[in-house]
Structures are given as C-alpha cells and as structure tokens.
Motif scaffolding. Structure first.
Motif, PDB file in Angstrom:
ATOM      1  N   THR A   1       4.554   5.052 -15.770  1.00  0.00           N
ATOM      2  CA  THR A   1       5.567   6.172 -16.477  1.00  0.00           C
ATOM      3  C   THR A   1       4.975   7.480 -16.171  1.00  0.00           C
ATOM      4  OG1 THR A   1       6.234   4.767 -18.463  1.00  0.00           O
ATOM      5  CG2 THR A   1       6.047   7.092 -18.776  1.00  0.00           C
TER       6      THR A   1
ATOM      7  N   SER B   1       9.644  12.029 -20.221  1.00  0.00           N
ATOM      8  CA  SER B   1       8.803  11.100 -19.553  1.00  0.00           C
ATOM      9  C   SER B   1       9.787  10.025 -18.979  1.00  0.00           C
ATOM     10  CB  SER B   1       7.948  10.113 -20.551  1.00  0.00           C
ATOM     11  OG  SER B   1       8.555   9.489 -21.720  1.00  0.00           O
ATOM     12  N   MET B   2       9.302   9.574 -17.887  1.00  0.00           N
ATOM     13  CA  MET B   2      10.364   8.525 -17.238  1.00  0.00           C
ATOM     14  C   MET B   2       9.382   7.457 -16.544  1.00  0.00           C
ATOM     15  SD  MET B   2      12.758  11.005 -15.032  1.00  0.00           S
ATOM     16  CE  MET B   2      14.171  11.916 -15.928  1.00  0.00           C
ATOM     17  N   ARG B   3      10.103   6.236 -16.399  1.00  0.00           N
ATOM     18  CA  ARG B   3       9.305   5.095 -15.761  1.00  0.00           C
ATOM     19  C   ARG B   3       9.803   4.984 -14.575  1.00  0.00           C
ATOM     20  NH1 ARG B   3       6.192   1.093 -17.949  1.00  0.00           N
ATOM     21  NH2 ARG B   3       5.910  -0.812 -16.870  1.00  0.00           N
TER      22      ARG B   3
ATOM     23  N   LEU C   1      12.252   6.776  -8.535  1.00  0.00           N
ATOM     24  CA  LEU C   1      13.253   7.059  -9.677  1.00  0.00           C
ATOM     25  C   LEU C   1      13.986   8.104  -9.275  1.00  0.00           C
ATOM     26  CD1 LEU C   1      14.066   6.436 -12.588  1.00  0.00           C
ATOM     27  CD2 LEU C   1      12.383   8.101 -13.321  1.00  0.00           C
TER      28      LEU C   1
ATOM     29  N   ALA D   1      16.820  10.475 -11.217  1.00  0.00           N
ATOM     30  CA  ALA D   1      17.563  10.567 -12.599  1.00  0.00           C
ATOM     31  C   ALA D   1      17.724  11.915 -12.841  1.00  0.00           C
ATOM     32  CB  ALA D   1      16.422  10.006 -13.721  1.00  0.00           C
TER      33      ALA D   1
END
Length: 204
Positions: A18, A32-34, A40, A42
C-alpha cells in the motif's frame, strides 16, 4: 499510474504493498492505494487549483515517487460581492469587488455586469455613485449567477438652506410658523432645526 520498480529498474511484479498519497496544495482523495503486481492505475481527486505536487510513499516510508500537475479551477458555482453592506453619503462613491467560486471553494475575481435601484444613482464599471437618500441594492450578474449588496445612502454635505413659506401676508394679530430645509448636491432635502432672526422692530 503508480509503479514500483526493483533495484534493476524493472517492474517489481511481486510487490502488492500500500502506498500513501499526499499533496502540497489542497487535498487528495483517496489518500492510500494498494498496488497489484507492482503497479496500479486509478483515479484521484484534487481540490485546489494551481500547481500541485503529488507524492506517493510506500508503507515502509523508504521509497517515494512524485508527479507535478497543474489543476485548473472548476466552473463558477457561486458569486460573492464585497462589501456586502455599506453606508455612505450621497457625496461619496464606492467600488465593489466580485468573486466567483467553484464547487471546491477555489475563488477568483470576475468582472460582472452591475445594476442598482437608486433612482438617481449611477454605476460606472464597478463603482457606485449614490444619488437619492435611502437603502438601495447593488446587483452583480456573472453568467447565470448573481450577488447582491445593500447600501445605505445618507445626506451629503449641505449646499443650500430654504425657509418655508418664502413669503406671507398676515395681520399683527396673527402668528406664522416657519420651517427650514437643507439640500445637498444631489437634491436630497431634510428638515432642520434652524436659528431664526427677524428685523421687525417690535416683533418676536
């Protein structure tokens, strides 16, 4: 796009950690992003117009990446006029400033069309020149938006004094009440309490 690289500069396909996202201007969402298999793609939302640096940091806090973008303001959704209320004499003038804002609260100065309901007042560009004593509305219109200011106009400097009646005929048995009025440069008149004198040798 967020991509994790290994020490050899290739995509770290085994990385599923993350990352946290921060900005130096306004706010960002999500924060936050995983990653999946090291990458990723997004969407994010930024709220403040201007140059913004986005920083992505891994959970260990040892690796960071940055990107800089310029955010333009959104469409105007509200209009504000300053000052919103004011009191001035008919001799004065007052300049108004008008701001628009978008849905995220970004503001900027705009040049609207102005109207006012003072019967003898005028607007030149953004400046109001009052005329008649009273409470009047200044309306700014920009696209489909409008904002209203309230102005209380009081009497200007006295330029003339009048007495009424200006002439009269009466007997020595009578009496006569006089009234005094002042006038300003815009023709506004008001009754005043004056000091009266007369030249009748035995009158009072």
């Amino acid at each position: 796009n967020i991509t994790a690289f290994d020490r050899y500069g290739t995509v770290a396909e085994g990385y599923n950690g993350t990352v946290t996202l921060t900005v130096d201007n306004g706010t960002i969402s999500p924060t936050s992003m995983r990653l999946a298999e090291g990458s990723l793609t997004a969407g994010i939302t930024l709220t403040k117009s201007g140059t913004t640096t986005i920083t992505a940091k891994d959970s260990a806090g040892t690796q960071t990446g940055t990107a800089t973008t310029y955010v333009t303001r959104g469409s105007a959704s509200a209009l504000f006029i300053q000052p919103a209320t004011a009191t001035l004499t008919s001799d004065d003038s007052l300049a108004f400033i008008t701001f628009a804002s978008d849905n995220s609260g970004n503001t900027w100065t705009v040049t609207p069309a102005f109207t006012e309901n003072d019967p003898i007042g005028t607007m030149t560009a953004n400046t109001y020149y009052p005329g008649k004593v009273g409470t009047w509305k200044i309306i700014a219109t920009y696209n489909s938006l409008s904002a209203t200011a309230t102005v209380n106009v009081t009497y200007g400097s006295v330029t003339a004094l009048f007495i009424q009646p200006a002439s009269a005929t009466l007997t020595t048995d009578d009496s006569l009440i006089f009234s005094a009025f002042t006038r300003d440069n815009d023709g506004n008149t008001q009754t005043v309490t004056a000091t009266f004198t007369e030249d009748d040798p035995i009158g009072t």
